[in-house]
Design a protein around this motif. Structure first.
Motif, PDB file in Angstrom:
ATOM      1  N   PRO A  95       0.792  -1.227   0.000  1.00 47.65           N
ATOM      2  CA  PRO A  95       0.000   0.000   0.000  1.00 47.65           C
ATOM      3  C   PRO A  95       0.832   1.289   0.000  1.00 47.65           C
ATOM      4  CG  PRO A  95      -0.965  -1.579   1.507  1.00 47.65           C
ATOM      5  CD  PRO A  95       0.347  -2.165   1.048  1.00 47.65           C
ATOM      6  N   ALA A  96       1.953   1.304   0.676  1.00 48.81           N
ATOM      7  CA  ALA A  96       2.773   2.515   0.767  1.00 48.81           C
ATOM      8  C   ALA A  96       3.536   2.833  -0.519  1.00 48.81           C
ATOM      9  CB  ALA A  96       3.761   2.386   1.917  1.00 48.81           C
ATOM     10  N   ASP A  97       3.554   1.908  -1.478  1.00 51.81           N
ATOM     11  CA  ASP A  97       4.322   2.111  -2.714  1.00 51.81           C
ATOM     12  C   ASP A  97       3.878   3.330  -3.509  1.00 51.81           C
ATOM     13  OD1 ASP A  97       5.857  -0.095  -2.084  1.00 51.81           O
ATOM     14  OD2 ASP A  97       4.846  -1.436  -3.511  1.00 51.81           O
ATOM     15  N   SER A  98       2.645   3.790  -3.324  1.00 52.10           N
ATOM     16  CA  SER A  98       2.152   4.944  -4.084  1.00 52.10           C
ATOM     17  C   SER A  98       2.663   6.275  -3.540  1.00 52.10           C
ATOM     18  CB  SER A  98       0.624   4.951  -4.118  1.00 52.10           C
ATOM     19  OG  SER A  98       0.114   4.970  -2.806  1.00 52.10           O
ATOM     20  N   GLY A  99       3.448   6.220  -2.495  1.00 56.47           N
ATOM     21  CA  GLY A  99       4.060   7.432  -1.962  1.00 56.47           C
ATOM     22  C   GLY A  99       3.064   8.356  -1.286  1.00 56.47           C
ATOM     23  N   PRO A 100       3.490   9.598  -0.993  1.00 58.06           N
ATOM     24  CA  PRO A 100       2.626  10.551  -0.299  1.00 58.06           C
ATOM     25  C   PRO A 100       1.594  11.176  -1.241  1.00 58.06           C
ATOM     26  CG  PRO A 100       4.709  11.586  -0.787  1.00 58.06           C
ATOM     27  CD  PRO A 100       4.830  10.144  -1.228  1.00 58.06           C
TER      28      PRO A 100
END
Length: 182
Positions: A95-100
């Motif tokens: 999930p965190a792969d899409s960045g901020p």
């Protein structure tokens, strides 16, 4: 998907945001699925964003120099709130792969929770509440356009976006992601 696409097109026409010849229109229509490198839309929590639920995102420059982003969802859980934001990177296996969140004026401190940066004028917020059939439509218009710094996805979060100091822009865990080339 035609129902979603028709709703989005009608919204653009009737709100006056469509241009005769837009500089760059971003569009993705897909069904959520488990991650694979070829997936356009990924669910990380199939209990809250079921596989085969449909998503359409359209981003278009406005006549006044801004950007309108429309999000249509079909087949989600009925009568439920979701947060949604434009993110800087493509969807990935985690999930965190899409960045901020994409910010027009980037907060030098990331993750950004400062209301001066994490707000619906500096970011694209598309929070929704599904109807009894799991359908939702959201629209956000900002007064800026994506330039050489292009956003690459829209992420669905577990709850509506918070706005208070120290939590501004947060919306709980990332449930799903759709790739969109803004």
């Amino acid at each position: 998907m035609r129902t979603i696409a028709a709703a989005i097109a009608a919204t653009l026409v009737f709100t006056g945001t469509a241009q005769a010849e837009p500089a760059h229109v971003a569009h993705t229509s897909a069904k959520f699925e488990s991650y694979s490198p070829a997936a356009k839309a990924v669910t990380y929590d199939a209990a809250k964003v079921p596989a085969n639920a449909k998503v359409t995102v359209l981003g278009a420059p406005t006549i006044s120099g801004g950007t309108t982003v429309l999000l249509a969802l079909e087949g989600l859980l009925p009568n439920r709130a979701y947060g949604a934001h434009v993110h800087v990177k493509k969807c990935g296996a985690a999930p965190a792969d899409s960045g901020p969140h994409f910010q027009n004026v980037a907060d030098p401190v990331q993750p950004s929770v400062d209301p001066a940066y994490a707000n619906p004028r500096n970011e694209v917020w598309l929070d929704v509440h599904t109807d009894g059939n799991g359908f939702a439509l959201a629209e956000s218009t900002v007064d800026w356009q994506f330039t050489e710094r292009r956003a690459q996805s829209v992420v669905l979060h577990d709850e509506h976006t918070h706005t208070g100091p120290g939590e501004a822009g947060t919306a709980g865990p990332r449930l799903a992601c759709v790739n969109v080339a803004f």
